[in-house]
Write an enzyme that holds these catalytic residues in place. Structure first.
Site, PDB file in Angstrom:
ATOM      1  N   CYS A 381       0.813  -1.199   0.072  1.00  0.00           N
ATOM      2  CA  CYS A 381       0.009   0.023   0.067  1.00  0.00           C
ATOM      3  C   CYS A 381       1.013   1.302  -0.042  1.00  0.00           C
ATOM      4  CB  CYS A 381      -1.016   0.107   1.130  1.00  0.00           C
ATOM      5  SG  CYS A 381      -2.404   1.098   0.982  1.00  0.00           S
ATOM      6  N   HIS A 518      -3.313  -5.156   0.151  1.00  0.00           N
ATOM      7  CA  HIS A 518      -2.848  -5.699   1.198  1.00  0.00           C
ATOM      8  C   HIS A 518      -2.630  -7.098   1.303  1.00  0.00           C
ATOM      9  CE1 HIS A 518      -2.400  -1.901   3.837  1.00  0.00           C
ATOM     10  NE2 HIS A 518      -3.560  -1.484   3.151  1.00  0.00           N
ATOM     11  N   GLU A 520      -1.268  -9.177   2.708  1.00  0.00           N
ATOM     12  CA  GLU A 520      -1.183  -9.887   4.146  1.00  0.00           C
ATOM     13  C   GLU A 520      -2.680 -10.204   4.835  1.00  0.00           C
ATOM     14  OE1 GLU A 520      -1.294  -5.201   5.217  1.00  0.00           O
ATOM     15  OE2 GLU A 520      -0.916  -6.536   3.596  1.00  0.00           O
TER      16      GLU A 520
END
Length: 546
Positions: A381, A518, A520
């Site tokens: 990001c 993102h 993750e």
């Protein structure tokens, strides 16, 4: 009630951060391993509508679901442990409930009745819980905060009444307590846990199972004492001592027959528990492995939970590459003072998401260092945006390159406010949120990683179509795309209409990847995200070649 869903309510006592989220997620994973369809939900007492505007330094990361909900970080634990994508309904905050009740009152839906906590707020909470658990065998609900908190009393009353609404055989209460260790007497003390259970009983809730968290061994005499004073059978008291990895907790619960206790209470029969994946994962975790130093360049360093999903994604990717992570926390503000020595000590650099001008020049310096010194780099990001600014300034010679987030009058706004975001005054829930499609070019590193580790959907041009979660307000300015690409900046992934940049790379670099999304949030302990896998693999390769 026609709904046959069984409900498990998880509460906590003694102190905050006792581990209710991990406990709830672990119970869910064990029950799912027995073949049941499990859902999970967090109820937070905050008067916020959602977690989107909470300070990450105080509350940890904001976890984003596919449907764009900004949630508490425990939803991330739930997804990782259950290996399933949840929705925004899995995160319920008091502000959302109160807002719904007050709006209904303004619309005259209560037909002139006096609007009160009981029954109106309580009933709205119960409706939300029942609706979220619909069509599942078992619905687990974690109640945020600690027993005795005034702000959480309406949630406690709501779940107390659920035993009557759903039926006593369809509701089970788990209470998580902490047993402190007294250094002076070298004793593990049970009195705080006893008091916590007493407080819970005063609210009309008697726990069926007690999960006893402790940093020291919980002996049989301690279990007998808790059983005696809390009126809970010894076999229903499960010791959860601190372990090297949170992913060991499902195995501990099953070792103490936790799922059997729950199923007996509900009158359910499940198949034999299949926890082989958890066993294999934990074997891999405890194996002796070489370490890799990863520099995490950030600015929210007062609370490491701010980067919970990033840390867990790094761990999973490291274990899959047969190494252990050694995370070096690097304050981006310190880099701005000119001391880049910490960057020279790490084998890889990761820059996570963030907001605001503070420390951003340090992150740009970190990107420049990684690019010029062939250090594997992963930007998430904001990490993708600072990589773009670095390349624009230091390779393309665009000295005024910046983001309009940091300089509204930037000469070269290579990152700028999305047209649809201009003029927005309300901050909560107004960013680009949730899962969006991305088309990855076949000649990119990212394509190879996704194609190897995750099966994407091929488009007509043999590129790869993926979906990733977003949480941001600023975008790559396509006006500068040609200038950057001429100097070797690969736009590796875009939105299907090619209006938005999703992935950037420096092809001749060992590994230099920045993504606007993102990754993750979609990584799992048993299925690490391809970009994290590639990042760690590049670090391992670099270390071997030294």
């Amino acid at each position: 009630m026609a709904n046959k869903t069984k409900f498990i309510f998880v509460t906590g006592g003694v102190l905050s951060g006792v581990g209710k989220g991990i406990t709830a997620a672990s119970v869910g994973s064990v029950l799912a391993a027995k073949g049941f369809k499990v859902n999970i939900q967090k109820c937070d007492p905050y008067l916020n509508m959602d977690a989107g505007t909470l300070n990450p330094g105080e509350h940890g990361e904001v976890f984003v679901t596919d449907d764009g909900a900004e949630t508490d970080l425990d939803i991330g634990h739930y997804e990782r442990f259950l290996d399933k994508n949840l929705t925004g309904r899995s995160s319920l905050m008091a502000g959302y409930i109160l807002n719904k009740v007050l709006n209904a009152e303004r619309e005259g839906k209560y037909l002139g009745k006096t609007v009160q906590i009981i029954p109106h707020v309580i009933t709205e909470i119960q409706k939300h819980i029942i609706d979220t658990g619909k069509d599942f065998d078992i619905h687990i609900v974690e109640i945020g905060g600690t027993v005795g908190d005034y702000e959480g009393l309406h949630f406690m009353e709501a779940i107390r009444q659920m035993k009557r609404i759903a039926g006593p055989k369809n509701v089970l209460y788990i209470h998580v307590v902490f047993l402190p260790f007294m250094e002076t007497t070298e004793e593990v003390k049970t009195k705080p846990a006893q008091n916590s259970v007493s407080d819970l009983k005063r609210l009309g809730i008697t726990p069926d199972i007690i999960m006893a968290r402790a940093d020291r061994p919980v002996t049989e005499p301690l279990i007998e004492k808790i059983s005696l004073y809390c009126d809970v059978e010894p076999e229903a008291i499960i010791p959860l001592t601190t372990v090297p990895s949170i992913y060991e907790v499902p195995l501990i619960i099953e070792k103490h027959k936790g799922s059997q206790l729950i199923l007996e209470k509900f009158g359910l029969k499940g198949r034999k528990t299949d926890l082989k994946d958890w066993v294999l994962l934990n074997k891999k975790i405890v194996q002796k492995k070489p370490k890799v130093k990863i520099g995490l360049v950030a600015k929210y360093l007062t609370n490491k939970d701010t980067y919970m999903s990033v840390i867990e994604s790094l761990k999973s990717a490291c274990w899959a590459n047969n190494v252990d992570p050694e995370i070096v926390w690097i304050n981006s503000e310190d880099l701005e003072k000119g001391d880049l020595s910490l960057l020279g000590e790490v084998s890889g650099i990761l820059i996570p998401g963030g907001f605001g001008k503070r420390g951003v020049e340090g992150k740009i310096l970190a990107s420049k260092y990684a690019r010029e010194n062939n250090v594997p780099y992963l930007g998430l990001c904001l990490g993708m945006q600072v990589a773009t600014i670095d390349f624009s300034r230091n390779v393309c010679g665009l000295r005024g390159a910046n983001s309009t987030e940091f300089n509204s009058k930037a000469l070269c706004p290579v990152i700028y406010t999305m047209p649809g975001q201009r003029g927005i005054k309300k901050k909560g829930g107004t960013m680009r949120l949730g899962a969006y499609p991305c088309v990855i070019k076949k000649e990119s590193k990212s394509f190879n990683l996704y194609n190897k580790f995750w099966r994407g959907k091929e488009t007509k041009g043999s590129d790869l179509l993926i979906n990733e979660r977003h949480r941001h307000r600023f975008e790559f300015n396509m006006k500068y795309s040609k200038d950057l690409e001429k100097r070797g900046f690969l736009i590796a992934g875009t939105s299907p209409d090619k209006k938005l940049v999703e992935i950037v790379e420096v092809p001749e670099h060992p590994f230099f990847v920045g993504v606007q999304f993102h990754p993750e949030f979609k990584s799992r302990p048993g299925s690490p995200h391809p970009l994290f896998l590639g990042f760690i693999k590049a670090i391992v390769k670099q270390n071997k070649n030294r």
